[in-house]
Design a protein around this motif. Structure first.
Motif, PDB file in Angstrom:
ATOM      1  N   VAL A   6       0.861  -1.178   0.000  1.00  0.00           N
ATOM      2  CA  VAL A   6       0.000   0.000   0.000  1.00  0.00           C
ATOM      3  C   VAL A   6       0.897   1.227   0.000  1.00  0.00           C
ATOM      4  N   ILE A   7       0.584   2.151  -0.893  1.00  0.00           N
ATOM      5  CA  ILE A   7       1.311   3.410  -0.897  1.00  0.00           C
ATOM      6  C   ILE A   7       0.272   4.531  -0.774  1.00  0.00           C
ATOM      7  N   GLN A   8       0.531   5.420   0.151  1.00  0.00           N
ATOM      8  CA  GLN A   8      -0.445   6.464   0.440  1.00  0.00           C
ATOM      9  C   GLN A   8       0.255   7.818   0.417  1.00  0.00           C
ATOM     10  N   TYR A   9      -0.390   8.787  -0.239  1.00  0.00           N
ATOM     11  CA  TYR A   9       0.067  10.160  -0.130  1.00  0.00           C
ATOM     12  C   TYR A   9      -1.144  10.992   0.284  1.00  0.00           C
ATOM     13  N   ALA A  10      -1.060  11.594   1.466  1.00  0.00           N
ATOM     14  CA  ALA A  10      -2.195  12.332   2.031  1.00  0.00           C
ATOM     15  C   ALA A  10      -3.448  11.465   1.971  1.00  0.00           C
ATOM     16  N   ASP A  11      -4.483  11.876   1.245  1.00  0.00           N
ATOM     17  CA  ASP A  11      -5.735  11.137   1.262  1.00  0.00           C
ATOM     18  C   ASP A  11      -5.918  10.180   0.097  1.00  0.00           C
ATOM     19  N   ASP A  12      -4.818   9.853  -0.573  1.00  0.00           N
ATOM     20  CA  ASP A  12      -4.924   8.939  -1.702  1.00  0.00           C
ATOM     21  C   ASP A  12      -4.145   7.650  -1.431  1.00  0.00           C
TER      22      ASP A  12
ATOM     23  N   THR B 109      -7.958  -4.826   7.118  1.00  0.00           N
ATOM     24  CA  THR B 109      -8.642  -3.908   8.033  1.00  0.00           C
ATOM     25  C   THR B 109      -8.353  -2.442   7.695  1.00  0.00           C
ATOM     26  N   TYR B 110      -7.064  -2.143   7.469  1.00  0.00           N
ATOM     27  CA  TYR B 110      -6.695  -0.744   7.221  1.00  0.00           C
ATOM     28  C   TYR B 110      -7.412  -0.192   5.994  1.00  0.00           C
ATOM     29  N   LEU B 111      -7.481  -1.017   4.938  1.00  0.00           N
ATOM     30  CA  LEU B 111      -8.137  -0.540   3.711  1.00  0.00           C
ATOM     31  C   LEU B 111      -9.650  -0.366   3.934  1.00  0.00           C
TER      32      LEU B 111
ATOM     33  N   ASN C  66     -10.399   2.781   5.547  1.00  0.00           N
ATOM     34  CA  ASN C  66     -10.102   3.953   4.711  1.00  0.00           C
ATOM     35  C   ASN C  66     -10.617   3.752   3.294  1.00  0.00           C
ATOM     36  N   ARG C  67     -11.775   3.072   3.193  1.00  0.00           N
ATOM     37  CA  ARG C  67     -12.205   2.649   1.857  1.00  0.00           C
ATOM     38  C   ARG C  67     -12.438   3.811   0.911  1.00  0.00           C
ATOM     39  N   ASN C  68     -12.806   4.963   1.440  1.00  0.00           N
ATOM     40  CA  ASN C  68     -13.071   6.094   0.532  1.00  0.00           C
ATOM     41  C   ASN C  68     -11.790   6.729  -0.009  1.00  0.00           C
ATOM     42  N   LYS C  69     -10.641   6.324   0.515  1.00  0.00           N
ATOM     43  CA  LYS C  69      -9.376   6.872   0.007  1.00  0.00           C
ATOM     44  C   LYS C  69      -8.728   5.974  -1.052  1.00  0.00           C
ATOM     45  N   VAL C  70      -9.241   4.744  -1.190  1.00  0.00           N
ATOM     46  CA  VAL C  70      -8.576   3.779  -2.079  1.00  0.00           C
ATOM     47  C   VAL C  70      -8.914   4.096  -3.531  1.00  0.00           C
ATOM     48  N   ARG C  71      -7.881   4.434  -4.315  1.00  0.00           N
ATOM     49  CA  ARG C  71      -8.101   4.849  -5.713  1.00  0.00           C
ATOM     50  C   ARG C  71      -8.017   3.683  -6.691  1.00  0.00           C
ATOM     51  N   ALA C  72      -7.177   2.697  -6.392  1.00  0.00           N
ATOM     52  CA  ALA C  72      -6.955   1.648  -7.396  1.00  0.00           C
ATOM     53  C   ALA C  72      -6.175   0.484  -6.811  1.00  0.00           C
TER      54      ALA C  72
END
Lengths: 557, 557
Positions: free
Chosen positions: A25-31, A57-59, A62-68
């Motif tokens: 998982v790679i995250q930058y701010a809310d993406d 669990t983490y995803l 934060n399901r609304n932040k997952v782009r792809a």
């Protein structure tokens, strides 16, 4: 995961400190972008479990932040978890054509096709996913159409290699994008995530073409039927088998569901060039003279239900291995599979076959799909990362990969050996590994995803070793006495006919224990049960040195 | 076994077509001699079984003909069955001093010491056992004091090699008796039984001395504590470890019961030269500076309860592996043990140790104790047998050994690949393989020898995969109705709290099934049970795709 507005965070939900169920998982701010979604086979301690997938669990939180979800290639340890994860979290999936073709087969089997956006990408694609700009580079591996990924963020560029080797003479002439890798490195890489499978192996992994040469030689020598077994997903090797069969004018029959699936998908999509008249039905093999036949089958890892196992046991419905046939195992056994493979080779010898087996480095019938030490150093040199996170390997492989990185100039303190859930945060150019997010194994057993836990597994293990002994006693509610039983039933402990005396003694002990408590007017069933467990357990250990699970059942009428 | 008065018969009760539990029987008329009495570890299908020994029905039926048990050397696959077999059949045991010393340790543990004649032999011994004259020759192997055996009978000479390699620079300067072997061959060998463990390996197995050189090098480089793990029985290697430790002035601590046993026995009998002041108690390791310590321990095969496993898990009571320590695995994992060994290496890396591991051919820290192809050909050439029976190997190894024999001039038709129980009869100079005697595996589970059979194992496997579901119903004898239950209890199936709805539904189905049969006035309990099994089984398969064992218990009051 990102605690700060502009922070970049990297975490493995699977694949760090293990081989299998890759998910990064790679995250930058809310993406958030997810890379790969693999599955893993259970080891022998996970009794009855079919498959393991990452815990997400983490995803989910934060399901609304997952782009792809981006998939690097079509191997099980990268796509096998998709059906189970999609049931929990729907995400658009990005992958190359062949990879998507293999994913579609899976989704169809799980009745999930059409519920998810599947988006085809190429090494030339450029994506914008939230604040990420994403580009790709082509790599070589033991399946076509593999990608490495570069994530361009305001904080810097993060590169994920996927699985790779540098095959400079690839079978399909799809060369690795070395110039593109060099250009990415030249512009500056903040962090590199590179696979570590072969970090223990010195040298440079040989080209897949080497296998083709050995297959051709063996095919030229064979006088009767040829059977060849390999990983179905290794389309390059399938192509070389097809080419070698054509050179000696043999027809090709396919055995095994995954072999048929991969040949279907890869020839339909143009990754496998298969002459029109070459394929025959396995049921027709007996109609041809033996020297006109090649049978390509699954089961090179000794899987007990796969085609090669059944052929070796002479239990295949359509095809038989006979004296003088040639059987080629074009794969090295994966650690843990050696015994099953050896049993098959034994059986094939008994059938009188000429068997070509053993380590690929000896027979020439297998090469690895993963970069060895010199190739790993080449990748590190091309990318020149500031920070390095070795992934896709067990701890010793990650450690060896760290040593390789140090040898080409990465600073020891800039290398992070992480476990699943360990977060590497990078902000203002500085990386820190200080926190964890929850993750782990989700166990799949039949239709249940995650419903088999430690208690169930512990009980399975207990019963598998010493069996179970059930003691049923019926008590009278009014009269304070036993009105039926004890009846003792055992399963997996001893065979009853041989041990009637033993079970009679158990009944006697259970009766005495119960009467004693009745006389003491004990009123908690747990006391009655515990007492039977203790006394019967002590007796059986003394008599047999075994500890079956003892399950007292007390019924009150 | 011998059907004719003067016939010679040879049969394997264990060791043909398998590695482990070696036991060979040679009979001339009314005299039987048994060679070796090994045990074998169960594979993963034999749930809960501790050890496997040969089935000796034939010997029990002919107990008055059995003259002796001769043991070729002290490895488990040659002596491990002795305590279990002696409980069934007492025989005088002939073996060399070290071998007898190791057998005595076993007999003491089983309280059997003093009940059997133990007779010490040397390579120079000559025995007369019934009509057999028996002589011996010294061989090399990964334990000292190994023998090959020549049985001189009126029909001709039969040679059994035991396990061997040709180590021309042996650690203890006990050279192989090549001249004696040549003389036996020169006089004429009717049949040769030769071991096949390494028949798949080209070349000549390196000398044990090679390992000593690598150990010395590694010891010289180490700056902190040294841990080294190897097979306890490899006394040659223990000697080289002792010698290397002395050269760098380190003390030696022993961890693991079998290591302590072997060091005790072999130093007491003079096979291991151990300086008086070298050995220290493991509890005292912390009193010495790290560079003065070598810890020699068991567990090189990743055995979960052995010393090395506990050290790697930081759970050993007395000694700790710390950053900078050197850990040497002086053994190659036996097929099947790779994963356990890998897990230990991972843990040791996490502790910061410098780990020397991997295949002995790469690290130089292990050589095999078995003859490779060129040595097997040398043995065949020395013995020039008329008939050849490859033993001590799985089918593919026996097949490869046959090819080696053919390559040095033995006729294909004079080579017998046998399975356990296949008898080779030789009379008037002609060998035939036409009959079988009963044999097989005797399973040991706790104190039970042979009381766990297929039914028990099948139940263990079933419960290990899907658990068990017990449905208890109490019926009234007089009123034709259910008076208690159904109560459903599951173990190893699902965790109850998470699946109460499922189990309630099971109760509903069991009730309906029972009421239906009560109304039909069915009077066989087996009908009630079968109906519950069928209906509940169908329901659970549909809901969960699992098939727990379903055990209905019907109580009538």
């Amino acid at each position: 995961m990102s605690t700060e507005e502009n922070a970049l965070s990297i975490v493995a939900l699977g694949g760090a400190n293990e081989i299998g169920k890759n998910m990064y998982v790679i995250q930058y701010a809310d993406d958030i972008v997810v890379i790969d979604c693999g599955s893993k086979f259970p080891d022998e301690s996970l009794l009855g479990i079919d498959v393991i997938v990452p815990e997400i669990t983490y995803l989910l939180e934060n399901r609304n932040k997952v782009r792809a979800l981006i998939i690097t290639h079509g191997h099980e340890d990268h796509i096998g978890g998709i059906p189970y994860i999609l049931k929990q979290l729907n995400m658009p999936i990005y992958a190359t054509r062949l990879t998507l073709g293999l994913i579609e087969v899976k989704l169809r089997e799980h009745n999930l096709l059409g519920q998810t956006h599947l988006k085809t990408i190429t090494p030339e694609s450029l994506l914008r996913l939230g604040k990420f700009k994403v580009s790709f580079f082509r790599t070589n591996h033991s399946i076509p159409d593999c990608l490495g990924i570069a994530f361009h963020t305001p904080e810097g560029t993060v590169v994920h290699t996927g699985d790779f080797k540098f095959d400079l003479t690839p079978v399909n002439e799809h060369y690795p994008d070395i110039h593109k890798m060099a250009a990415i490195g030249q512009k500056g890489v903040l962090a590199l995530l590179s696979e570590s499978t072969n970090a223990e192996r010195p040298g440079f992994t040989p080209s897949e073409r080497l296998v083709g040469e050995h297959i051709e030689e063996a095919f030229a020598k064979a006088t009767q039927k040829i059977f060849i077994s390999t990983f179905a997903s290794n389309v390059h090797r399938l192509q070389q088998i097809v080419d070698a069969a054509r050179k000696v004018n043999r027809k090709l029959a396919l055995l095994g569901r995954s072999m048929v699936n991969v040949v279907d998908v890869s020839s339909e999509l143009g990754y496998l060039q298969l002459p029109d008249d070459m394929l025959i039905d396995p049921a027709d093999v007996h109609r041809f003279p033996p020297h006109e036949i090649v049978v390509l089958c699954t089961g090179s890892q000794g899987e007990p239900m796969a085609a090669l196992s059944r052929l070796a046991a002479s239990s295949h419905r359509q095809v038989e291995v006979l004296r003088g046939d040639t059987v080629i195992l074009a794969a090295t056994p994966i650690p843990g599979n050696e015994r099953n493979v050896a049993r098959i080779v034994d059986n094939l010898y008994e059938l009188g076959a000429n068997v070509i087996y053993g380590s690929g480095s000896v027979t020439g019938m297998h090469v690895s799909g993963h970069a060895s030490q010199d190739e790993l150093k080449l990748m590190l040199t091309l990318m020149k990362p500031k920070y390095f996170i070795p992934i896709h390997g067990e701890y010793r492989m990650l450690s060896q990969h760290r040593s390789l990185a140090e040898s080409v100039g990465v600073d020891f303190d800039d290398i992070f050996i992480v476990k699943n859930g360990d977060v590497v945060d990078i902000s203002d150019g500085v990386a820190r590994q200080t926190r964890k997010i929850p993750t782990g194994n989700t166990l799949v057993d039949g239709l249940g995803i995650g419903d088999v836990g430690n208690v169930v597994l512990r009980d399975r293990k207990h019963m598998s070793e010493d069996g179970i002994l059930i003691v049923v006693i019926t008590l009278s509610r009014t009269e304070n006495k036993i009105i039926s039983g004890p009846d003792t039933i055992s399963r997996g402990f001893v065979y009853v006919r041989e041990s009637e005396g033993l079970l009679e003694e158990v009944n006697r002990i259970a009766t005495a224990s119960t009467i004693k408590l009745l006389e003491e007017k004990a009123n908690q069933w747990s006391q009655y049960k515990q007492s039977i467990k203790d006394e019967v357990g002590k007796f059986l250990w003394m008599k047999t040195k075994r500890r079956p699970m003892i399950l007292p059942i007390i019924i009150q009428i």
